[in-house]
Write a protein that holds these residues in place. Structure first.
Motif, PDB file in Angstrom:
ATOM      1  N   ARG A  78     -10.868  -6.757 -50.443  1.00 61.47           N
ATOM      2  CA  ARG A  78     -10.673  -7.882 -51.022  1.00 61.47           C
ATOM      3  C   ARG A  78      -9.779  -9.153 -50.263  1.00 61.47           C
ATOM      4  O   ARG A  78      -9.824  -9.993 -49.835  1.00 61.47           O
ATOM      5  CB  ARG A  78     -11.331  -8.311 -51.731  1.00 61.47           C
ATOM      6  N   LEU A  79      -8.696  -8.355 -51.016  1.00 60.08           N
ATOM      7  CA  LEU A  79      -7.282  -9.523 -50.772  1.00 60.08           C
ATOM      8  C   LEU A  79      -7.229  -9.582 -48.755  1.00 60.08           C
ATOM      9  O   LEU A  79      -6.915 -10.165 -48.536  1.00 60.08           O
ATOM     10  CB  LEU A  79      -6.287  -8.591 -51.065  1.00 60.08           C
ATOM     11  N   ARG A  80      -7.874  -8.667 -48.521  1.00 62.03           N
ATOM     12  CA  ARG A  80      -7.361  -8.561 -46.737  1.00 62.03           C
ATOM     13  C   ARG A  80      -8.728 -10.186 -46.678  1.00 62.03           C
ATOM     14  O   ARG A  80      -7.672 -10.551 -45.965  1.00 62.03           O
ATOM     15  CB  ARG A  80      -8.259  -7.314 -45.850  1.00 62.03           C
ATOM     16  N   ASP A  81      -9.342  -9.504 -47.001  1.00 57.69           N
ATOM     17  CA  ASP A  81     -10.756 -10.748 -46.328  1.00 57.69           C
ATOM     18  C   ASP A  81      -9.753 -11.756 -46.787  1.00 57.69           C
ATOM     19  O   ASP A  81     -10.471 -13.142 -46.051  1.00 57.69           O
ATOM     20  CB  ASP A  81     -11.640 -10.941 -47.009  1.00 57.69           C
ATOM     21  N   GLN A  82      -9.309 -12.598 -48.074  1.00 51.88           N
ATOM     22  CA  GLN A  82      -8.762 -13.506 -48.570  1.00 51.88           C
ATOM     23  C   GLN A  82      -7.422 -14.038 -47.318  1.00 51.88           C
ATOM     24  O   GLN A  82      -7.477 -15.374 -46.758  1.00 51.88           O
ATOM     25  CB  GLN A  82      -8.240 -13.620 -49.465  1.00 51.88           C
ATOM     26  N   CYS A  83      -7.261 -13.091 -46.177  1.00 47.64           N
ATOM     27  CA  CYS A  83      -6.387 -13.534 -45.136  1.00 47.64           C
ATOM     28  C   CYS A  83      -6.834 -14.948 -43.988  1.00 47.64           C
ATOM     29  O   CYS A  83      -5.920 -15.007 -43.758  1.00 47.64           O
ATOM     30  CB  CYS A  83      -6.008 -12.316 -44.856  1.00 47.64           C
ATOM     31  N   ARG A  84      -8.671 -14.298 -43.985  1.00 45.24           N
ATOM     32  CA  ARG A  84      -8.971 -14.876 -43.107  1.00 45.24           C
ATOM     33  C   ARG A  84      -8.174 -14.435 -41.843  1.00 45.24           C
ATOM     34  O   ARG A  84      -8.215 -13.431 -41.387  1.00 45.24           O
ATOM     35  CB  ARG A  84      -9.354 -16.778 -43.360  1.00 45.24           C
ATOM     36  N   ASP A  85      -7.897 -16.045 -40.964  1.00 42.28           N
ATOM     37  CA  ASP A  85      -7.188 -15.186 -39.493  1.00 42.28           C
ATOM     38  C   ASP A  85      -6.108 -15.673 -39.007  1.00 42.28           C
ATOM     39  O   ASP A  85      -5.445 -16.126 -38.453  1.00 42.28           O
ATOM     40  CB  ASP A  85      -7.973 -16.019 -38.310  1.00 42.28           C
ATOM     41  N   ASN A  86      -5.213 -15.576 -40.710  1.00 34.34           N
ATOM     42  CA  ASN A  86      -3.754 -15.640 -40.681  1.00 34.34           C
ATOM     43  C   ASN A  86      -3.410 -14.293 -40.007  1.00 34.34           C
ATOM     44  O   ASN A  86      -3.507 -12.897 -41.470  1.00 34.34           O
ATOM     45  CB  ASN A  86      -3.510 -15.626 -42.344  1.00 34.34           C
ATOM     46  N   LEU A  87      -2.768 -13.894 -39.179  1.00 31.00           N
ATOM     47  CA  LEU A  87      -1.799 -13.122 -38.833  1.00 31.00           C
ATOM     48  C   LEU A  87      -0.787 -12.938 -39.338  1.00 31.00           C
ATOM     49  O   LEU A  87      -1.350 -11.112 -39.387  1.00 31.00           O
ATOM     50  CB  LEU A  87      -1.925 -12.811 -37.011  1.00 31.00           C
ATOM     51  N   ARG A  88       0.162 -13.085 -40.155  1.00 29.64           N
ATOM     52  CA  ARG A  88       1.248 -12.715 -40.669  1.00 29.64           C
ATOM     53  C   ARG A  88       0.602 -12.357 -42.279  1.00 29.64           C
ATOM     54  O   ARG A  88       0.832 -11.435 -42.671  1.00 29.64           O
ATOM     55  CB  ARG A  88       2.392 -14.197 -41.643  1.00 29.64           C
ATOM     56  N   CYS A  89      -0.433 -13.657 -42.967  1.00 22.74           N
ATOM     57  CA  CYS A  89      -0.676 -11.971 -44.020  1.00 22.74           C
ATOM     58  C   CYS A  89      -1.563 -10.990 -43.250  1.00 22.74           C
ATOM     59  O   CYS A  89      -1.201 -10.021 -45.025  1.00 22.74           O
ATOM     60  CB  CYS A  89      -2.044 -13.394 -44.846  1.00 22.74           C
ATOM     61  N   LEU A  90      -2.413 -10.827 -42.279  1.00 24.72           N
ATOM     62  CA  LEU A  90      -3.140  -9.666 -42.268  1.00 24.72           C
ATOM     63  C   LEU A  90      -1.740  -8.291 -41.367  1.00 24.72           C
ATOM     64  O   LEU A  90      -2.195  -7.690 -42.599  1.00 24.72           O
ATOM     65  CB  LEU A  90      -4.557  -9.751 -40.757  1.00 24.72           C
ATOM     66  N   THR A  91      -0.897  -9.008 -42.036  1.00 29.07           N
ATOM     67  CA  THR A  91      -0.219  -8.076 -41.209  1.00 29.07           C
ATOM     68  C   THR A  91       0.577  -7.345 -42.331  1.00 29.07           C
ATOM     69  O   THR A  91       1.064  -6.122 -42.458  1.00 29.07           O
ATOM     70  CB  THR A  91       1.238  -8.590 -39.465  1.00 29.07           C
ATOM     71  N   ASP A  92       1.058  -8.632 -43.132  1.00 29.66           N
ATOM     72  CA  ASP A  92       1.468  -8.186 -44.505  1.00 29.66           C
ATOM     73  C   ASP A  92       0.539  -7.396 -44.985  1.00 29.66           C
ATOM     74  O   ASP A  92       0.686  -6.103 -46.065  1.00 29.66           O
ATOM     75  CB  ASP A  92       1.807  -9.473 -45.033  1.00 29.66           C
ATOM     76  N   VAL A  93      -0.901  -7.857 -45.284  1.00 29.93           N
ATOM     77  CA  VAL A  93      -1.583  -6.749 -46.431  1.00 29.93           C
ATOM     78  C   VAL A  93      -2.147  -5.181 -45.782  1.00 29.93           C
ATOM     79  O   VAL A  93      -1.749  -4.203 -46.455  1.00 29.93           O
ATOM     80  CB  VAL A  93      -3.187  -7.273 -47.219  1.00 29.93           C
ATOM     81  N   TYR A  94      -2.205  -5.494 -44.168  1.00 24.87           N
ATOM     82  CA  TYR A  94      -1.838  -3.651 -43.398  1.00 24.87           C
ATOM     83  C   TYR A  94      -0.810  -2.844 -43.935  1.00 24.87           C
ATOM     84  O   TYR A  94      -1.083  -1.683 -44.535  1.00 24.87           O
ATOM     85  CB  TYR A  94      -2.280  -3.994 -42.566  1.00 24.87           C
ATOM     86  N   ALA A  95       0.614  -3.459 -43.954  1.00 20.70           N
ATOM     87  CA  ALA A  95       2.071  -2.803 -44.453  1.00 20.70           C
ATOM     88  C   ALA A  95       1.826  -1.928 -45.620  1.00 20.70           C
ATOM     89  O   ALA A  95       2.217  -1.100 -45.712  1.00 20.70           O
ATOM     90  CB  ALA A  95       2.884  -3.811 -44.298  1.00 20.70           C
ATOM     91  N   MET A  96       1.237  -3.013 -46.704  1.00 22.67           N
ATOM     92  CA  MET A  96       1.467  -3.159 -48.017  1.00 22.67           C
ATOM     93  C   MET A  96       0.175  -1.897 -48.061  1.00 22.67           C
ATOM     94  O   MET A  96       0.959  -0.326 -48.847  1.00 22.67           O
ATOM     95  CB  MET A  96       1.041  -4.120 -48.788  1.00 22.67           C
ATOM     96  N   ARG A  97      -0.670  -1.898 -47.110  1.00 23.24           N
ATOM     97  CA  ARG A  97      -1.662  -0.591 -47.649  1.00 23.24           C
ATOM     98  C   ARG A  97      -1.350   0.839 -47.424  1.00 23.24           C
ATOM     99  O   ARG A  97      -1.140   1.936 -48.191  1.00 23.24           O
ATOM    100  CB  ARG A  97      -3.248  -0.974 -47.207  1.00 23.24           C
ATOM    101  N   GLN A  98      -0.966   0.412 -46.057  1.00 21.87           N
ATOM    102  CA  GLN A  98      -0.376   1.571 -44.851  1.00 21.87           C
ATOM    103  C   GLN A  98       0.719   2.384 -46.372  1.00 21.87           C
ATOM    104  O   GLN A  98       0.328   3.673 -46.427  1.00 21.87           O
ATOM    105  CB  GLN A  98       0.495   1.525 -44.044  1.00 21.87           C
ATOM    106  N   GLN A  99       1.851   1.586 -46.276  1.00 19.45           N
ATOM    107  CA  GLN A  99       2.456   2.078 -47.128  1.00 19.45           C
ATOM    108  C   GLN A  99       2.551   2.871 -49.034  1.00 19.45           C
ATOM    109  O   GLN A  99       2.600   3.685 -49.307  1.00 19.45           O
ATOM    110  CB  GLN A  99       3.564   1.006 -48.301  1.00 19.45           C
ATOM    111  N   ARG A 100       0.604   2.229 -49.294  1.00 20.65           N
ATOM    112  CA  ARG A 100       0.735   2.669 -50.883  1.00 20.65           C
ATOM    113  C   ARG A 100      -0.198   4.373 -50.241  1.00 20.65           C
ATOM    114  O   ARG A 100       0.205   4.815 -51.192  1.00 20.65           O
ATOM    115  CB  ARG A 100      -0.527   1.819 -51.207  1.00 20.65           C
TER     116      ARG A 100
END
Length: 114
Positions: A78-100
């Protein structure tokens, strides 16, 4: 003629692989976010890594922890989808999830040896 057949086979294989990210079929992408992931190589790679880590982790943890990780994944999507097509946001949420997910995997490794 044989070289042409080989080229066609390689191109077909590449086309089929390019249509997929780890967690979904890019030919069936529906959301703006999914389209961005499919068309941005670094996001596609992050998606592959995250989905692989997630699927491995689900098989390594006990049932109670598994449901926690699955619930976290749903919230993260749900958080990822809130980024829509924002590259910076998507990059950050993927990094956050991978870290977890890496943290969970590290905890499993520390309990070893297996």
């Amino acid at each position: 003629m044989r070289i042409l057949k080989i080229i066609v086979l390689v191109m077909t294989a590449l086309f089929n692989v390019a249509g997929y990210a780890a967690s979904f079929d890019c030919t069936r992408a529906e959301t703006v976010t999914e389209h961005k992931i499919c068309h941005q190589l670094n996001l596609n790679d992050a998606d592959v890594k995250m989905a692989t880590s997630y699927n491995i982790l689900k098989r390594l943890v006990p049932m109670g922890t598994r449901s926690v990780i699955q619930d976290e994944q749903v919230k993260w999507l749900r958080l990822r989808d809130q980024c829509r097509d924002n590259l910076r946001c998507l990059t950050d949420v993927y990094a956050m999830r991978q870290q977890r997910l890496d943290l969970y995997l590290q905890q499993i490794y520390q309990r070893g040896p297996y």
